[in-house]
Design an enzyme around this catalytic site. Sequence first.
Site, short mmCIF file in Angstrom:
data_model
loop_
_atom_site.label_atom_id
_atom_site.label_comp_id
_atom_site.label_asym_id
_atom_site.label_seq_id
_atom_site.Cartn_x
_atom_site.Cartn_y
_atom_site.Cartn_z
N HIS A 228 49.47 72.92 53.12
CA HIS A 228 49.75 74.26 52.81
C HIS A 228 50.06 74.78 54.31
O HIS A 228 50.93 74.32 55.15
CB HIS A 228 48.98 74.98 51.97
N HIS A 269 58.74 69.03 50.72
CA HIS A 269 58.23 70.25 50.15
C HIS A 269 58.11 70.09 48.78
O HIS A 269 59.00 69.43 48.21
CB HIS A 269 59.34 71.45 50.46
N ASP A 327 57.60 75.07 58.58
CA ASP A 327 56.51 74.87 59.45
C ASP A 327 56.68 73.72 60.69
O ASP A 327 55.94 73.66 61.55
CB ASP A 327 55.24 74.47 58.63
N1 CMC Z 1 55.59 62.03 55.23
C1 CMC Z 1 55.63 60.93 54.64
N2 CMC Z 1 55.67 60.63 53.14
C2 CMC Z 1 56.10 61.78 52.51
C3 CMC Z 1 55.57 63.09 52.92
C4 CMC Z 1 55.63 63.10 54.62
N3 CMC Z 1 55.50 64.43 54.90
N4 CMC Z 1 55.70 63.89 51.99
C5 CMC Z 1 56.06 63.32 50.82
N5 CMC Z 1 56.01 62.01 51.29
C6 CMC Z 1 56.30 60.88 50.22
C7 CMC Z 1 55.02 60.41 49.22
O1 CMC Z 1 54.21 59.58 49.91
C8 CMC Z 1 55.84 60.32 48.09
O2 CMC Z 1 56.00 58.82 48.18
P1 CMC Z 1 56.22 57.95 46.80
O3 CMC Z 1 56.98 58.42 45.85
O4 CMC Z 1 56.58 56.55 47.47
O5 CMC Z 1 54.78 57.75 46.47
C9 CMC Z 1 56.96 61.15 47.87
O6 CMC Z 1 57.23 61.42 49.26
C10 CMC Z 1 56.53 62.43 46.79
O7 CMC Z 1 55.47 63.34 47.88
P2 CMC Z 1 54.52 63.78 46.85
O8 CMC Z 1 52.95 63.91 47.81
O9 CMC Z 1 54.26 63.40 45.91
O10 CMC Z 1 55.09 65.30 47.00
P3 CMC Z 1 54.25 66.52 47.00
O11 CMC Z 1 55.25 67.41 46.27
O12 CMC Z 1 53.08 66.70 46.07
O13 CMC Z 1 54.08 67.13 48.29
C11 CMC Z 1 53.85 68.20 50.34
C12 CMC Z 1 54.51 68.20 48.98
C13 CMC Z 1 54.58 69.34 51.22
C14 CMC Z 1 52.56 68.42 50.29
C15 CMC Z 1 54.05 66.84 51.11
O14 CMC Z 1 55.55 66.39 51.16
C16 CMC Z 1 53.44 66.76 52.58
O15 CMC Z 1 52.36 66.41 52.58
N6 CMC Z 1 54.14 67.17 53.66
C17 CMC Z 1 53.49 67.17 54.87
C18 CMC Z 1 52.80 68.56 54.95
C19 CMC Z 1 53.72 69.70 55.13
O16 CMC Z 1 54.43 69.64 55.97
N7 CMC Z 1 53.34 70.79 54.45
C20 CMC Z 1 53.94 72.19 54.61
C21 CMC Z 1 54.65 72.76 53.13
S1 CMC Z 1 55.63 73.94 53.63
C22 CMC Z 1 54.72 75.31 53.91
C23 CMC Z 1 54.01 76.00 52.66
O17 CMC Z 1 54.66 76.20 51.83
O18 CMC Z 1 52.75 75.92 52.72
#
Ligand code: CMC
Length: 392
Positions: A228, A269, A327
Site C-alpha cells: 500500500h 494496482h 508511487d
Molecule cells: N511485479 C510483478 N508481478 C506482479 C506485480 C508486480 N509489481 N503486481 C502484480 N503482479 C502479478 C502477480 O504475480 C499476479 O500474477 P499471476 O496472475 O501470474 O499470479 C498478477 O500480476 C495479479 O497480481 P495480484 O497480486 O493478484 O494483484 P492484486 O490486485 O492483488 O495486487 C498490488 C495489487 C498493487 C498489491 C500488486 O500489483 C503489487 O504488489 N504491486 C507492487 C506494490 C505497489 O506498487 N503497491 C502500490 C499500489 S498504489 C498505491 C496505493 O494505493 O497504495
Amino acid sequence: AGFFTYDPGFMATASCHSAITYIDGEQGVLLYRGYPIDQLATKASFLEVAYLLLYSELPSEQELLDFERVITTHTMLNENLKNFLDGFHYDAHPMAILCGVVGSLSAFYHESIDVHDPHYREVSAHRLIAKVPTIAAAAYKHNVGEPIMYPRNDLRYGANFLHMMFATPCTDYEPELLAEKALNLLFILHADHEQNASTSTVRLAGSSGANPFACVAAGIASLWGPAHGGANEAVLDMLHQIGDVSNVPKYIDKAKDKDDPFRLMGFGHRVYKNYDPRAKIIREVCHQVLEEMPGANSPLFDLALKLEEIALHDEYFVERKLYPNVDFYSGIIYSALGIPRNMFTVMFALARTVGWVSHWMEMMSDPANRIGRPRQIYCGPQQRDYVPISKR
Ligand code: CMC
C-alpha cells in the site's frame, strides 16, 4: 453453520455508499466529488481540495479563507505531546512515531470521544488535518536529532511543512516555488482513493464508534505496508538495489519468476487496469522537478524510465495490465526535494489524512452505518474433547 460469500481481498464487495471519490479502473478515471483529478491537481490548492472532499463542494473565496484560518489555528502541538514524542528511540521509523502520536491525540482532546456530536466530529477532522503535518515533521526532526520547529501560520500548507522539515532555530528555510508546487500536487494526488486498505481500516475502526484519532492511527498502520503506502519507499529501495540501467533486464526476469518473491515495486494496482491517471500527471512533474531542482538524482530517474519502458512492452506485464502506479514516481520527486526515504510513507499519510477524515465524517453521518463485521468460512477441526496434558 452459515453460507457466506467468500471474497478474499474484497475483490467484489462494496462495503458502503460513498459520494466522495469515483474510480473507473478500466478507463483510468479518478474524480473527487465529480471533478477530474488532473484539473484539481494542476489548478487547485491542497486545502481547497481538502475542503471539497470534506464538504462536498469547492469553497468560495471567503469559505476557503475561513477554512485556512481554522486549520492554522490547530497546527500547534501540546507541549506534553512533544514530551511523548521525545520518548521514542532516536532511530524509530517516522511511521511508527506518526502512528503512536496520532493515536495519542485522543488523550489530549477528550471531547473527541463523543463521536455522536457533529460539532466535535468537525473539530477533530480539522485538528487531524492541521496537526498531522506538524507531527510528521517532528518525527523527522526527532530522527535526525534536530529541535522540533514550530509551525508558521503565515505560510501555505505545503510551505509550512517544508519550513518545519528544513528550518532550524538558527537557519530559515525559504522553499523554492517549484518544491511547494510539486508538494501541493503530490498531496492532492494522494488525498483520497475511495475504499483502499487504509481508508477501509479507518471506516471499520470507526464503525464501532471509536474516536477519530484512534481510527486514523489504525489507517496509518494499514498504510505502512509495502503493498500500500509503503510502496513509494520500496520503489527507491528497488532502484538502489538495481543500481544501473544494465541490470534492468535481470530484475524484470526476477519479477516474472514465480519462485522469486521480488516484484516490481510501483507497478500494478488492484483497481487500475489501465494507466493510473495519477501516474500520468506525476510523471510530467517528475521530469520538471528533475530538470529544475539542483541536487536531483537524475541517474535514478533514468533508471526508472528504462524500467518503465521495458515493462510497458513486456508480455508478462502487458498481459496482466501492470502499469506504473502513482508511487512509482512520487518517491523520486520526494528525493529531489530532499525528503529522505523513510519519510515517503509519512508524506502519503499526511495527504491521505484528508481522505480518511472525509470518509469517517461521511460514515458517521450515514444512518445506514452499522458495525463492520465480516464473516468467515471456518476450516478448522471438528468439535473434539479436551485431553489432559499428561495424556497428550
Ligand atoms: N511485479 C510483478 N508481478 C506482479 C506485480 C508486480 N509489481 N503486481 C502484480 N503482479 C502479478 C502477480 O504475480 C499476479 O500474477 P499471476 O496472475 O501470474 O499470479 C498478477 O500480476 C495479479 O497480481 P495480484 O497480486 O493478484 O494483484 P492484486 O490486485 O492483488 O495486487 C498490488 C495489487 C498493487 C498489491 C500488486 O500489483 C503489487 O504488489 N504491486 C507492487 C506494490 C505497489 O506498487 N503497491 C502500490 C499500489 S498504489 C498505491 C496505493 O494505493 O497504495
